[in-house]
Design a protein around this motif. Structure first.
Motif, PDB file in Angstrom:
ATOM      1  N   LYS A 230       3.087   0.908  -2.220  1.00 42.07           N
ATOM      2  CA  LYS A 230       1.785   1.544  -2.450  1.00 42.07           C
ATOM      3  C   LYS A 230       1.091   0.891  -3.656  1.00 42.07           C
ATOM      4  O   LYS A 230      -0.130   0.656  -3.621  1.00 42.07           O
ATOM      5  N   ALA A 231       1.851   0.593  -4.682  1.00 44.91           N
ATOM      6  CA  ALA A 231       1.272  -0.043  -5.865  1.00 44.91           C
ATOM      7  C   ALA A 231       0.661  -1.389  -5.506  1.00 44.91           C
ATOM      8  O   ALA A 231      -0.449  -1.726  -5.937  1.00 44.91           O
ATOM      9  N   LYS A 232       1.369  -2.178  -4.702  1.00 49.44           N
ATOM     10  CA  LYS A 232       0.857  -3.485  -4.292  1.00 49.44           C
ATOM     11  C   LYS A 232      -0.387  -3.338  -3.416  1.00 49.44           C
ATOM     12  O   LYS A 232      -1.316  -4.151  -3.501  1.00 49.44           O
ATOM     13  N   GLN A 233      -0.411  -2.315  -2.594  1.00 46.28           N
ATOM     14  CA  GLN A 233      -1.581  -2.058  -1.757  1.00 46.28           C
ATOM     15  C   GLN A 233      -2.800  -1.767  -2.621  1.00 46.28           C
ATOM     16  O   GLN A 233      -3.896  -2.291  -2.376  1.00 46.28           O
ATOM     17  N   VAL A 234      -2.619  -0.932  -3.629  1.00 48.55           N
ATOM     18  CA  VAL A 234      -3.725  -0.601  -4.531  1.00 48.55           C
ATOM     19  C   VAL A 234      -4.211  -1.859  -5.243  1.00 48.55           C
ATOM     20  O   VAL A 234      -5.420  -2.103  -5.365  1.00 48.55           O
ATOM     21  N   ALA A 235      -3.274  -2.680  -5.737  1.00 46.35           N
ATOM     22  CA  ALA A 235      -3.651  -3.903  -6.440  1.00 46.35           C
ATOM     23  C   ALA A 235      -4.447  -4.835  -5.543  1.00 46.35           C
ATOM     24  O   ALA A 235      -5.433  -5.456  -5.974  1.00 46.35           O
ATOM     25  N   ALA A 236      -4.034  -4.940  -4.285  1.00 43.65           N
ATOM     26  CA  ALA A 236      -4.754  -5.796  -3.337  1.00 43.65           C
ATOM     27  C   ALA A 236      -6.165  -5.271  -3.097  1.00 43.65           C
ATOM     28  O   ALA A 236      -7.124  -6.052  -2.978  1.00 43.65           O
ATOM     29  N   GLU A 237      -6.307  -3.956  -3.034  1.00 45.40           N
ATOM     30  CA  GLU A 237      -7.633  -3.356  -2.849  1.00 45.40           C
ATOM     31  C   GLU A 237      -8.537  -3.662  -4.042  1.00 45.40           C
ATOM     32  O   GLU A 237      -9.724  -3.961  -3.870  1.00 45.40           O
ATOM     33  N   VAL A 238      -7.976  -3.576  -5.228  1.00 47.86           N
ATOM     34  CA  VAL A 238      -8.763  -3.865  -6.427  1.00 47.86           C
ATOM     35  C   VAL A 238      -9.239  -5.313  -6.407  1.00 47.86           C
ATOM     36  O   VAL A 238     -10.414  -5.613  -6.667  1.00 47.86           O
ATOM     37  N   ALA A 239      -8.313  -6.229  -6.113  1.00 42.83           N
ATOM     38  CA  ALA A 239      -8.640  -7.652  -6.158  1.00 42.83           C
ATOM     39  C   ALA A 239      -9.687  -8.041  -5.121  1.00 42.83           C
ATOM     40  O   ALA A 239     -10.483  -8.960  -5.354  1.00 42.83           O
ATOM     41  N   SER A 240      -9.700  -7.346  -3.982  1.00 47.21           N
ATOM     42  CA  SER A 240     -10.606  -7.720  -2.885  1.00 47.21           C
ATOM     43  C   SER A 240     -11.858  -6.860  -2.822  1.00 47.21           C
ATOM     44  O   SER A 240     -12.725  -7.092  -1.972  1.00 47.21           O
TER      45      SER A 240
END
Length: 648
Positions: A230-240
């Motif tokens: 979930k943490a990685k998913q959130v980070a990917a959302e932020v970056a994109s």
């Protein structure tokens, strides 16, 4: 940064509006409706910013020495001892988020009373206040776990006086959703935030959107130990995200709340301008940390820490008195011997000024109580011959003065100052000399989130995903931005020995300014210990070490970063954590005391239930050693032990 004129009206209005309690139940009785004061949402937003302070006086006065020591990144001026393990109840800093949340509730209430057009116009102010409230809520969960939020501060508007404690995992999900909504509003609304009503970003909604989007990363890194996917998913959302993230120096959340000192009984207002008026207990850099930064020519050491008191005139003063000076200072002095047989200071050797003015405190165990003289320059009161060997005296043989050889946390970066005769900042002078180098008021600028922090988080997630090329891009940019952000903050705070500060260079002819110089960042990044090289594990460690260094002015952040990452590591070849048999990792606290739950507290049952659900013992004086190191908060479960580093 912004004019202060609107803030006074805010404070007057806020004090009248926000002091709501039991009397609110009777507010409509025998009151002419036309005389009832209604809240002005832009003014309330300004009050929310006024109340926003994640790390106020009590944090630095009580908690900071402990947090730096627990994290392995600093010490109190008393050095290393078993006292490291003894925390104090910290003035209920867990409630700081409530100061903003109460204002947010008032704003939400006023929104309910408005028509659709007015609500649309005021929506960005409410979302901005939500972002500030969430930011503080994250800090509160870091230290205390579950807390009342969703139902909190609603009593004045028909809600409960005993709000439930929301679980941390539920709050993270809720806050992520709220931040997404804030990004959407900032990105799509046609309503404006007026520049003179926003000291944070001067009404720039695009920057507010980036701040809200970036704040999701603060949550994401705290989720890693419990829900990495979930943490990685959130980070990917932020970056994109089309909204973008904090990625430039002028996007830092770095501002001051006003510039005009008031006279009379305006302590509240002046505390907002200057952060607070008191000093704070000594927090010092360790030999390991400061040597690491100096050896790698990291300019941030000059902004985060103070120069020591050993300028060239003090060195010459000791030579003239026929006294020895600290060995670690002597090695950086070029001197000659005069006809009188005494040494004469010629120039600084080594890296030269200002680098030769930064040294850390010894990390030796119980060095303060050592009476052999080995640590006399760090703890002169323990040395029998201190007065004769370590102190300078005036011409009459009186007025003994000791000069601190190590660097402390730079107080001028943490609080401003409204100067009077008792508060003037003086240079380190010889016993018969005086020299004041600044008497101008200095409103305080705080840095709450920066593009450097965001890029460090993105580098961390890229490495965890095995994307080393992306990680290097983020890492290099983060370090560049971190140095530039601290340089800007030092300039704005008019830190001593910054070139713009009045009178800093009149006493010691060999004094040099601390300003960032061209080429220094490139030189820093060329050093092996800073360059993004090595194995994948070594690169990941470098990211975490740089996060710790970037946060060195912020004890809460240092503590959380060390706790969740396991760095600095006891086994490190980079930045090694000091090992003490008397304080093994298993004894170092991983949370703060809850405080006792009193029977007359109307929320006593709610609190006890919340603590029990988290597996926490209600902790007050005398119980610390039993539970604080073994009972973990939700976000801390599965995190590495202190100093163990990450397993991958």
């Amino acid at each position: 940064m912004k004019a202060y004129k609107y803030l006074l009206a805010t404070l007057a209005f806020g004090s009248a509006t926000l002091l709501t309690g039991c009397r609110d139940d009777f507010s409509e009785i025998n009151t002419d409706p036309s005389a009832v004061v209604k809240g002005d949402i832009p003014y309330l937003f300004a009050e929310a910013v006024n109340q926003f302070d994640p790390q106020g006086y009590l944090v630095y006065f009580y908690n900071a020495p402990m947090q730096y020591a627990w994290a392995g990144m600093g010490l109190s001026s008393g050095g290393a001892s078993e006292g490291i393990l003894t925390p104090t109840i910290d003035g209920d800093q867990s409630r700081k988020y409530m100061d903003v949340l109460r204002v947010l509730r008032a704003m939400e209430h006023e929104m309910e009373l408005q028509d659709e057009e007015d609500r649309s116009l005021n929506e960005p102010y409410v979302e901005a206040a939500k972002v500030m409230s969430i930011y503080l809520g994250i800090f509160a969960t870091d230290m205390y776990g579950s807390l009342p939020y969703k139902e909190a501060a609603q009593a004045a508007y028909g809600g409960t006086l005993t709000p439930v404690y929301d679980r941390v995992e539920d709050l993270y999900d809720f806050w992520l959703s709220e931040l997404d909504q804030a990004v959407e509003v900032f990105s799509t609304t046609s309503a404006t935030i007026k520049a003179n009503e926003d000291v944070v970003y001067s009404g720039d909604r695009k920057k507010w959107a980036k701040f809200a989007n970036s704040l999701k990363l603060k949550i994401a890194v705290r989720m890693l130990a419990q829900n990495e996917s979930k943490a990685k998913q959130v980070a990917a959302e932020v970056a994109s995200s089309p909204a973008g993230y904090l990625n430039a120096l002028d996007e830092d959340v770095r501002f001051n709340k006003g510039k005009v000192r008031l006279t009379g009984d305006e302590g509240y207002v002046n505390d907002r301008i200057y952060h607070w008026s008191n000093g704070f207990s000594g927090c010092v850099g360790t030999e390991t940390v400061i040597n690491f930064m100096v050896n790698n020519q990291d300019p941030r050491v000059r902004f985060i820490f103070t120069k020591n008191e050993w300028n060239s005139k003090v060195v010459q003063g000791y030579y003239d008195a026929g006294l020895e000076i600290p060995e670690f200072i002597e090695k950086n002095v070029v001197s000659t011997v005069g006809a009188d047989g005494k040494k004469k200071f010629v120039k600084w050797g080594g890296l030269g000024e200002p680098w030769v003015r930064y040294y850390g405190l010894t990390e030796a165990w119980m060095a303060k109580d050592d009476n052999t003289g080995k640590y006399r320059w760090f703890f002169p009161s323990s040395y029998t011959n201190a007065d004769k060997e370590l102190y300078l005296h005036n011409k009459e043989g009186n007025n003994p003065k000791f000069y601190t050889p190590y660097s402390t946390l730079n107080q001028m970066m943490i609080i401003g100052r409204n100067y009077n005769a008792a508060q003037q900042v003086e240079a380190a002078t010889l016993p018969d000399d005086t020299y004041t180098f600044t008497t101008n008021d200095r409103p305080w600028y705080g840095m709450y989130m920066s593009a450097a922090e965001v890029n460090l988080y993105l580098a961390e997630f890229a490495m965890l995903d095995g994307k080393e090329g992306d990680a290097k891009k983020y890492y290099d940019k983060a370090l560049d931005l971190s140095v530039r952000s601290y340089d800007a903050l030092a300039r704005e705070n008019q830190v001593a020995y910054y070139s713009i500060v009045q009178g800093c260079f009149g006493y010691d002819p060999n004094e040099k300014p601390i300003d960032l110089k061209e080429g220094e960042i490139e030189a820093m990044l060329s050093n092996d210990q800073y360059a993004f090289t090595g194995t994948a594990a070594e690169k990941l460690e470098k990211i975490y070490v740089q996060e710790l260094l970037h946060f060195m002015l912020y004890p809460n952040e240092v503590y959380v970063t060390a706790r969740r990452s396991g760095y600095p590591s006891y086994q490190s070849n980079l930045l090694k954590r000091a090992t003490y048999a008397e304080i093994p990792a298993a004894k170092i606290p991983r949370r703060f005391p809850t405080g006792a739950v009193l029977d007359d507290d109307i929320s006593a049952d709610v609190k006890r239930s919340a603590y029990a659900e988290q597996g926490l013992t209600s902790t007050s004086s005398g119980m610390y050693d039993q539970v604080l190191a073994t009972e973990r908060l939700w976000a801390d479960k599965n995190a590495p032990e202190w100093g163990a580093g990450r397993s991958k």
